[in-house]
Design an enzyme around this catalytic site. Sequence first.
Site, PDB file in Angstrom:
ATOM      1  N   GLU A 192       0.612  -1.345   0.029  1.00 11.59           N
ATOM      2  CA  GLU A 192       0.201   0.000   0.006  1.00 11.59           C
ATOM      3  C   GLU A 192       0.745   1.466   0.020  1.00 11.59           C
ATOM      4  O   GLU A 192       1.041   1.988   0.905  1.00 11.59           O
ATOM      5  CB  GLU A 192      -0.967   0.125   1.283  1.00 11.59           C
ATOM      6  CG  GLU A 192      -1.687  -1.241   1.257  1.00 11.59           C
ATOM      7  CD  GLU A 192      -2.617  -1.204   2.500  1.00 11.59           C
ATOM      8  OE1 GLU A 192      -2.175  -0.621   3.494  1.00 11.59           O
ATOM      9  OE2 GLU A 192      -3.824  -1.701   2.722  1.00 11.59           O
ATOM     10  N   GLU A 385      -5.183  -8.417  -0.759  1.00  8.42           N
ATOM     11  CA  GLU A 385      -5.910  -8.100   0.563  1.00  8.42           C
ATOM     12  C   GLU A 385      -7.379  -7.821   0.509  1.00  8.42           C
ATOM     13  O   GLU A 385      -7.556  -7.086  -0.312  1.00  8.42           O
ATOM     14  CB  GLU A 385      -5.270  -6.914   1.551  1.00  8.42           C
ATOM     15  CG  GLU A 385      -3.920  -7.254   2.036  1.00  8.42           C
ATOM     16  CD  GLU A 385      -3.577  -6.098   2.822  1.00  8.42           C
ATOM     17  OE1 GLU A 385      -4.181  -5.327   3.775  1.00  8.42           O
ATOM     18  OE2 GLU A 385      -2.165  -5.941   3.041  1.00  8.42           O
TER      19      GLU A 385
END
Length: 488
Positions: A192, A385
């Site tokens: 991320e 995810e």
Amino acid sequence: MRTGFPKNFLWGGAISSSQADGAYNEDGKGLDTQDLRYFNSEWTKEERDHHRNINMTSERFEKALTATDTTYYPFRWGIDFYHDYKEDLALMEELGLKIFRTSINWARIFPNGDDAAPNEAGIQFYIDLFDECHKRGMKVFATILHYNIPVHLVTKYGGWKNRKLIDFYLRYARVLFERLGDRVDYWLPFNEINAGKFNPYNGVCLIKDREKDYESAIYQCLHHQLIANALTIKLAHEIIPGSMVGGMIARFTTYPATCKPDDVMQSILDEQYSNYFYTDVMARGKYPAYMERYFNDNNIKIEKEAGDDDILRENTVDFLSFSYYMSMVATTDKNWDRASGNLVTGNKNPYLQASEWGWQIDPVGLRISLNQMYDRYQLPIFIAENGIGAIDQWHDGKVHDSYRIDYLRDHFKQMKEAIIDGVDLIGYTMWGIIDIVSCGTIEMKKRYGVIYVDRDDRGQGTNKRYKKDSFYWYQNCIKMNGEDLDDT
Ligand code: BG6
């Protein structure tokens, strides 16, 4: 036309080193930035939420550096995956996982980050771990950095704001490629990469009170990470020809709250600033024009070096990935109801239900996101995810988590739709496949796994593993390659 999941679809599970491993000071590992995040199990729900994305202060940081009572530092114990990984991977094999995602802990390989030579015990751990994955029929998806950097890189160099971090990071990446290159199937330089904007301590390791111009410092760090990302792709391709190196964001799917043109414009801006800036740089190889305006309007100054533009242009990602937990709405109405979410708080969508932590559950948003990303870049996509954090009830070795099964089923149906839409979706690693310490609120109580770990917020418990109902459901889903989701 495709009719469903491709035969070689990579069903998987994901964890991160700081949330799972424990053994924070064993076998030569240095202290890392996540080891310093304080948590008190006595905190109320509101206090936990408040501390979620709280800025790190010098006071908190210094105190944590010398803390010896690990009770208040859950990332120091995790679920002891470091010692239990063989048993855990045996469970993953039983589940039928095709791929396992975890992160490598920089401070295990270079305890201080700037050491001249790597820590052999750290390298050996990952050789053994990845060999075990392959032995059990799983490919390896390795995140090179999932937030935590050696603490020394903060105390001596000030974290990612310092350009020297790029060189230290590349030294670390080189060791990984040379020593573990043949054991890793997919590489992810940064978890991320947009997280630094929303949680600057986690993402870019900044301590707020040490910065005069916090916003500019954040973007300076992000620039260094984007350059490091590009140079890592170059290095990987040189050392391991044919290697697959991806870019990842936390996906903040955003809809206009109404069809009022101002709301529609706001949603475009939110998408650009929170999501597309990062994927545009990583996949298209240059800073998008809309960011020039953003920097100008917000008086943000970044130092770039000659050659940076070439580095970004010449080294773009082989695939894109993202985490997906929820969606938000965008509006210019300041009185709109608020909702919680991963790394951010946003605006509430009246059409959606939310998890116990207030994250809005939106399976269709996943199909939307997949289509948007694929339309924009035409690159293979990996969902790195996705999952639901919930309070599970354990009785006699069983957890009846029908809510998790519903969540997964609904999201998988939308993934299938996206594949039929034409999206090149290559894999899915369910987040927190085994219960781990949550990253935002640092709780064990917030569980994502299909495998239950008997440990509480204080770190107490037998640490034994149990299969939840969702374990059997996911096992069957993988066996059926995502077919017949309606009947399960
Ligand atoms: C992602 C992180 O942003 O969200 C994970 O990459 C994290 O590390 C996940 O665990 C879920 O967030 P949380 O706060 O519920 O653990």
